[in-house]
Design a protein around this motif. Structure first.
Motif, PDB file in Angstrom:
ATOM      1  N   GLY A  45       0.795  -1.227   0.000  1.00  0.00           N
ATOM      2  CA  GLY A  45       0.000   0.000   0.000  1.00  0.00           C
ATOM      3  C   GLY A  45       0.825   1.273   0.000  1.00  0.00           C
ATOM      4  N   CYS A  89      -1.459   5.406  -7.794  1.00  0.00           N
ATOM      5  CA  CYS A  89      -2.130   4.873  -6.603  1.00  0.00           C
ATOM      6  C   CYS A  89      -1.796   3.381  -6.442  1.00  0.00           C
ATOM      7  N   CYS A 125     -10.006   6.344  -6.601  1.00  0.00           N
ATOM      8  CA  CYS A 125     -10.646   5.489  -5.587  1.00  0.00           C
ATOM      9  C   CYS A 125     -10.786   6.208  -4.238  1.00  0.00           C
ATOM     10  N   GLU A 133      -8.815   6.817  -1.941  1.00  0.00           N
ATOM     11  CA  GLU A 133      -8.052   6.306  -0.795  1.00  0.00           C
ATOM     12  C   GLU A 133      -6.789   7.153  -0.567  1.00  0.00           C
ATOM     13  N   HIS A 145      -3.334   1.292  -4.700  1.00  0.00           N
ATOM     14  CA  HIS A 145      -4.554   0.500  -4.496  1.00  0.00           C
ATOM     15  C   HIS A 145      -5.243   0.185  -5.827  1.00  0.00           C
ATOM     16  N   CYS A 146      -5.485   1.229  -6.653  1.00  0.00           N
ATOM     17  CA  CYS A 146      -6.265   0.995  -7.878  1.00  0.00           C
ATOM     18  C   CYS A 146      -5.458   1.232  -9.152  1.00  0.00           C
ATOM     19  N   PHE A 192      -2.852   7.405   0.689  1.00  0.00           N
ATOM     20  CA  PHE A 192      -1.745   6.454   0.742  1.00  0.00           C
ATOM     21  C   PHE A 192      -0.420   7.165   0.930  1.00  0.00           C
TER      22      PHE A 192
END
Lengths: 161, 250
Positions: free
Chosen positions: A101, A123, A151, A153, A125-126, A155
């Protein structure tokens, strides 16, 4: 019997970084040399950030682990030059960071003009490239805080240095 | 005259140490969590840089003094940091302006030092400059953002600049110690460093809609151990443990 240097490198590849334990000290690229000085195993390490509190822990971890694995005598040497760069983080290390992550550092971006703004951060995550910097500093000096606009999020980004 | 090389190392190290101490005072007090973390992290960088310079100074001096000895066992007049870095935090604007003015000098100075004739100086400065590029990246952005911000933020930034600008004279000062080291190629010629500082600050203050005060007032002396009234208080806090329990370690 002395362990071969290849074996020692394998061992070093199994010692986790104290602050980001998903990557090993070998992945991080801070181990500059391994060799024997008579019966003493000498590991040359370069610091990441000059004030990184993990530096002394890293030296202790290496010594402890190598002694545990059967090395008779261990010496840790500090080497300042050439200065560490995130470009030395291995390909495997980068993948491990992403899976954990943390967006891995951009390559060859350390000394570019514009610093953070010039680094394209994806990113973790995505995979979106539509990200924004929230703060140039993060949970440790080596990271910056980002947010993904796709997304949504937040990070950490491992800054190129 | 003290050994020029040792003096140079102490000046670099003391600047980083005292600024780190001031920066560390923000821990838990900054106006936003991100800035709290940023100041604390930067203080950590500066402590690391202090260790590199003071260690080198101690080794060059050859009297067996470690970086810790130099940081904790010297008195006020023996510290050679510029007066700028010892100025109090006051508010976020002052702390940020102090940081920016220091960064604006630190970066070109280090850039010159990476070309030093001394291998040890090249090694330390090549390491340190990578961190300082991020320092000025942040401080410049914030000076512009807050200078060209609200009436309140602009007024505070201008106030901080008016108060701190005279201390840049100490930052840019040079003496016979510097002349000697410049002649030997250990440190850069001061002229291009001053030029880079002037270009950097002029561009940033123009973007920040801030005006450099033209009072002609200058404050110098820190590099030779003459400090403002704030310095003793910093040392009293920083050196408390070693002075109360001499030689204590853990």
């Amino acid at each position: 019997m002395q362990a071969s240097l290849d074996t020692v490198w394998t061992w070093l590849g199994e010692i986790p970084d104290p602050e980001i334990p998903v990557i090993s000290l070998a992945d991080l690229g801070i181990i500059r040399a391994v060799g024997y000085d008579d019966d003493k195993l000498v590991v040359t390490v370069t610091p990441t950030y000059s004030g990184c509190p993990a530096t002394s822990i890293i030296a202790l971890d290496i010594e402890t682990e190598l002694l545990k694995r059967g090395a008779q005598k261990v010496e840790i040497r500090q080497q300042l030059s050439p200065a560490w760069t995130t470009d030395w983080i291995s390909r495997e290390g980068r993948e491990k960071l992403r899976a954990f992550g943390i967006a891995p550092p951009a390559m060859a971006a350390a000394n570019c003009a514009g610093m953070l703004k010039a680094q394209n951060v994806t990113c973790p995550h995505c995979g979106s490239e539509d990200t924004e910097n929230i703060s140039p500093r993060g949970s440790t000096p080596c990271k910056a805080q980002f947010r993904c606009r796709s997304c949504m999020e937040p990070f950490d980004y491992f800054k190129a240095i | 005259m003290m050994d020029p090389f040792v003096t140079f190392c102490l000046r670099m190290g003391d600047n980083a140490l005292i600024l780190a101490q001031r920066t560390g005072e923000w821990c838990g007090h900054a106006p936003a969590l991100e800035e709290d973390i940023a100041f604390a992290n930067m203080g950590l960088d500066l402590i690391g840089q202090t260790q590199l310079w003071l260690k080198l100074g101690g080794e060059a001096e050859g009297k067996g003094r470690s970086a810790d000895d130099l940081a904790f066992l010297r008195t006020e007049r023996q510290f050679t940091n510029c007066q700028l870095v010892e100025q109090p935090n006051v508010d976020f604007a002052h702390a940020l302006m102090r940081q920016y003015l220091f960064d604006a000098w630190h970066l070109p100075m280090l850039d010159g030092l990476t070309q030093s004739s001394d291998e040890r100086v090249r090694a330390v400065s090549a390491k340190v400059i990578k961190e300082v590029r991020y320092h000025i990246d942040r401080s410049r952005d914030l000076v512009i953002g807050l200078g060209d911000g609200t009436d309140e933020s602009r007024a505070r930034m201008q106030g901080a600049l008016d108060e701190l600008w005279p201390f840049t004279a100490d930052l840019l000062a040079s003496d016979e110690i510097d002349d000697d080291l410049t002649a030997r190629g250990v440190i850069p010629d001061p002229a291009p460093v001053i030029e880079a500082f002037n270009a950097e600050t002029a561009a940033t203050f123009a973007a920040a809609t801030l005006t450099v005060p033209h009072t002609g007032l200058t404050r110098t002396g820190g590099r030779n151990g003459i400090h403002t009234e704030h310095m003793g208080f910093i040392l009293a806090e920083m050196q408390y443990l070693q002075r109360t329990y001499p030689g204590v370690s853990w």
